[in-house]
Scaffold this motif. Structure first.
Motif, PDB file in Angstrom:
ATOM      1  N   LEU A 194       5.107  15.293  -1.417  1.00 27.10           N
ATOM      2  CA  LEU A 194       3.871  14.620  -1.002  1.00 27.10           C
ATOM      3  C   LEU A 194       3.691  13.309  -1.746  1.00 27.10           C
ATOM      4  CD1 LEU A 194       1.035  14.735   0.469  1.00 27.10           C
ATOM      5  CD2 LEU A 194       0.175  15.738  -1.662  1.00 27.10           C
ATOM      6  N   ALA A 195       3.332  12.269  -0.996  1.00 27.54           N
ATOM      7  CA  ALA A 195       2.922  10.990  -1.583  1.00 27.54           C
ATOM      8  C   ALA A 195       1.542  10.649  -1.035  1.00 27.54           C
ATOM      9  CB  ALA A 195       3.916   9.884  -1.235  1.00 27.54           C
ATOM     10  N   VAL A 196       0.696  10.078  -1.873  1.00 29.57           N
ATOM     11  CA  VAL A 196      -0.674   9.732  -1.494  1.00 29.57           C
ATOM     12  C   VAL A 196      -0.925   8.291  -1.892  1.00 29.57           C
ATOM     13  CG1 VAL A 196      -3.126  10.241  -1.825  1.00 29.57           C
ATOM     14  CG2 VAL A 196      -1.457  12.118  -1.822  1.00 29.57           C
ATOM     15  N   GLY A 197      -1.543   7.527  -1.001  1.00 28.30           N
ATOM     16  CA  GLY A 197      -1.877   6.163  -1.398  1.00 28.30           C
ATOM     17  C   GLY A 197      -2.156   5.267  -0.215  1.00 28.30           C
ATOM     18  N   ARG A 198      -2.742   4.132  -0.514  1.00 26.78           N
ATOM     19  CA  ARG A 198      -3.011   3.126   0.507  1.00 26.78           C
ATOM     20  C   ARG A 198      -1.679   2.581   1.005  1.00 26.78           C
ATOM     21  NH1 ARG A 198      -4.798  -2.549   0.513  1.00 26.78           N
ATOM     22  NH2 ARG A 198      -6.273  -2.830   2.227  1.00 26.78           N
ATOM     23  N   LYS A 203       2.168   0.197  -3.291  1.00 25.22           N
ATOM     24  CA  LYS A 203       2.515   1.618  -3.381  1.00 25.22           C
ATOM     25  C   LYS A 203       3.983   1.889  -3.045  1.00 25.22           C
ATOM     26  CE  LYS A 203      -1.742   2.566  -4.362  1.00 25.22           C
ATOM     27  NZ  LYS A 203      -2.149   2.956  -5.729  1.00 25.22           N
ATOM     28  N   ARG A 204       4.664   0.947  -2.434  1.00 24.71           N
ATOM     29  CA  ARG A 204       6.097   1.072  -2.105  1.00 24.71           C
ATOM     30  C   ARG A 204       6.421   2.412  -1.421  1.00 24.71           C
ATOM     31  NH1 ARG A 204      10.044  -0.594  -6.925  1.00 24.71           N
ATOM     32  NH2 ARG A 204       8.924   1.132  -7.852  1.00 24.71           N
ATOM     33  N   ALA A 278       5.024   3.788  -6.696  1.00 25.37           N
ATOM     34  CA  ALA A 278       4.290   2.530  -6.823  1.00 25.37           C
ATOM     35  C   ALA A 278       4.996   1.557  -7.757  1.00 25.37           C
ATOM     36  CB  ALA A 278       2.881   2.797  -7.332  1.00 25.37           C
ATOM     37  N   ARG A 279       4.847   0.272  -7.469  1.00 20.34           N
ATOM     38  CA  ARG A 279       5.366  -0.745  -8.384  1.00 20.34           C
ATOM     39  C   ARG A 279       4.366  -1.047  -9.491  1.00 20.34           C
ATOM     40  NH1 ARG A 279       5.557  -3.982  -3.791  1.00 20.34           N
ATOM     41  NH2 ARG A 279       7.793  -4.161  -4.156  1.00 20.34           N
ATOM     42  N   TRP A 280       3.104  -0.628  -9.312  1.00 22.88           N
ATOM     43  CA  TRP A 280       2.105  -0.744 -10.361  1.00 22.88           C
ATOM     44  C   TRP A 280       0.955   0.206 -10.066  1.00 22.88           C
ATOM     45  CZ3 TRP A 280      -3.070  -1.790 -10.961  1.00 22.88           C
ATOM     46  CH2 TRP A 280      -3.501  -1.970 -12.281  1.00 22.88           C
ATOM     47  N   ALA A 299       7.232  10.244 -10.839  1.00 23.60           N
ATOM     48  CA  ALA A 299       6.505   8.986 -10.669  1.00 23.60           C
ATOM     49  C   ALA A 299       7.207   7.844 -11.379  1.00 23.60           C
ATOM     50  CB  ALA A 299       5.081   9.122 -11.212  1.00 23.60           C
ATOM     51  N   THR A 300       7.044   6.647 -10.839  1.00 25.81           N
ATOM     52  CA  THR A 300       7.550   5.454 -11.508  1.00 25.81           C
ATOM     53  C   THR A 300       6.696   5.167 -12.743  1.00 25.81           C
ATOM     54  OG1 THR A 300       6.286   4.224  -9.841  1.00 25.81           O
ATOM     55  CG2 THR A 300       8.674   4.281  -9.594  1.00 25.81           C
ATOM     56  N   ASP A 301       7.347   4.767 -13.803  1.00 28.96           N
ATOM     57  CA  ASP A 301       6.692   4.496 -15.088  1.00 28.96           C
ATOM     58  C   ASP A 301       6.163   3.069 -15.068  1.00 28.96           C
ATOM     59  OD1 ASP A 301       5.828   4.318 -17.663  1.00 28.96           O
ATOM     60  OD2 ASP A 301       7.777   4.659 -18.602  1.00 28.96           O
TER      61      ASP A 301
END
Length: 373
Positions: A194-198, A203-204, A278-280, A299-301
């Motif tokens: 699952l991924a959540v985000g705009r 959010k890549r 996400a990239r940020w 998750a990306t750090d």
């Protein structure tokens, strides 16, 4: 205190944070007033004391002058001004500068976002950043990297903002999985990432889809050759929907775009792996919600993500490509012991995260000028 909270055009996370501050200030006997665009006021529960602020997402000399005049009038009755976002912060700086020194309220600005994509947008961001850094009494930032930027831009007083998720009870995992399986038509034992985000470049989510396609094409990453291929479920909406739909269509039928959802905690409880590419991020509320549901997180750090998840996630470098993301997601899916350990760590970490009361105390500290840099 009479606190003037200022926003420009904001998305869900910033709007909900301001909602929380309004609610908490009023509950403690203070007098919150919100100045924001009309469309933002309609979307969020800011209470009855709202001032219409005519400002958009881009520089507009005439509109910005009207916004500064509106804020100047509102500031004459405020003890503290708390602006959210660099654009709102720069308008507040300009409005306060036009007041006599004895009439100027304390100005706190929270930087909520990293520089956007595009050279022109980054130039504007840097200019707003400099105005805020030099004109605010205190710059709060939602992640350590933004504090570094604020200091480099000239801010002398900075602190880390506190942006918590609302506390939620852990949901019944089996019930949540049954509901999601029924909705998507999943068979027994089929797994979900699952991924959540705009649906926006930050959010890549296209990387999540590409990584999922790589995982399906390299079944050995799942450890068991007989294991059913997982499904990728994405909850969220936004300007990048059409582009993401095209990427998802090429990836096959095991990618599901759910659109905007009001049951995100249930989706988080149902997932086998929760993935952020996400990239940020600032202090991602949805990952805090994932920890509350005992999710296994990859998750990306970036930004404040590591600060939120601590040791309760598998962290990826920001430049991770589809193969590297797929490898780590596959590892968590294949290793039941690792997955159980991540779930245990998530619940332990969620109990350590700041609460809304902590966020309000931090805000009061900032408003009273007792902040410690």
């Amino acid at each position: 205190m009479r606190v003037l909270l200022v926003t420009g055009v904001v998305a869900g996370g910033v709007g909900r944070h301001v909602e929380m501050l309004v609610r908490g200030l009023a509950a403690r006997g203070h007098d919150p007033v919100v100045a924001c665009p009309g469309a933002v006021a309609q979307r969020f529960a800011f209470g009855r004391d709202v001032i219409d602020l005519s400002t958009g997402t881009r520089p507009d000399p005439a509109g910005d002058l009207r916004a500064v005049a509106t804020l100047r009038r509102a500031m004459t009755r405020a003890d503290v001004v708390h602006a959210h976002g660099l654009r709102a912060g720069a308008l507040a700086v300009a409005a306060r500068a036009s007041l006599g020194r004895r009439r100027r309220p304390r100005l706190v600005v929270t930087s909520h976002n990293a520089p956007p994509e595009g050279r022109a947008a980054r130039v504007v961001y840097a200019l707003l950043e400099a105005v805020v850094a030099r004109g605010a009494d205190l710059v709060l930032a939602v992640s350590p990297d933004l504090i570094v930027r604020a200091r480099s831009a000239g801010a002398t007083r900075t602190a880390l903002a506190v942006v918590p998720a609302a506390r939620a009870e852990r949901l019944d995992v089996q019930a949540a999985r049954r509901d999601l399986a029924d909705e998507l038509g999943l068979g027994p034992g089929e797994r979900v990432v699952l991924a959540v985000g705009r649906l926006a470049p930050q959010k890549r989510l296209d990387l999540a889809v590409q990584a999922h396609a790589h995982l399906l094409a390299h079944a050995h990453l799942l450890g068991d050759a007989h294991a059913a291929a997982p499904h990728l479920v994405i909850a969220g909406d936004g300007p990048g929907r059409a582009e993401l739909e095209a990427v998802a269509a090429r990836a096959g039928s095991r990618v599901h775009l759910l659109g905007h959802r009001h049951d995100v905690p249930a989706l988080l409880a149902a997932a086998d792996v929760v993935l952020s590419t996400a990239r940020w991020e600032g202090q991602p509320v949805w990952l805090q919600e994932a920890l509350q549901q005992g999710a296994a997180v990859v998750a990306t750090d970036v930004g404040g993500t590591a600060q939120v998840v601590a040791d309760a996630a598998v962290l990826l470098p920001v430049d991770a490509g589809p193969a590297q993301v797929a490898e780590q997601v596959g590892r968590v899916l294949a290793d039941t012991i690792l997955r159980a350990d991540l779930r245990r760590r998530a619940l332990a970490r969620s109990a350590q995260l700041p609460t809304e009361d902590d966020a309000l105390e931090a805000a009061f500290t900032a408003y009273l000028g007792n902040d410690v840099d």
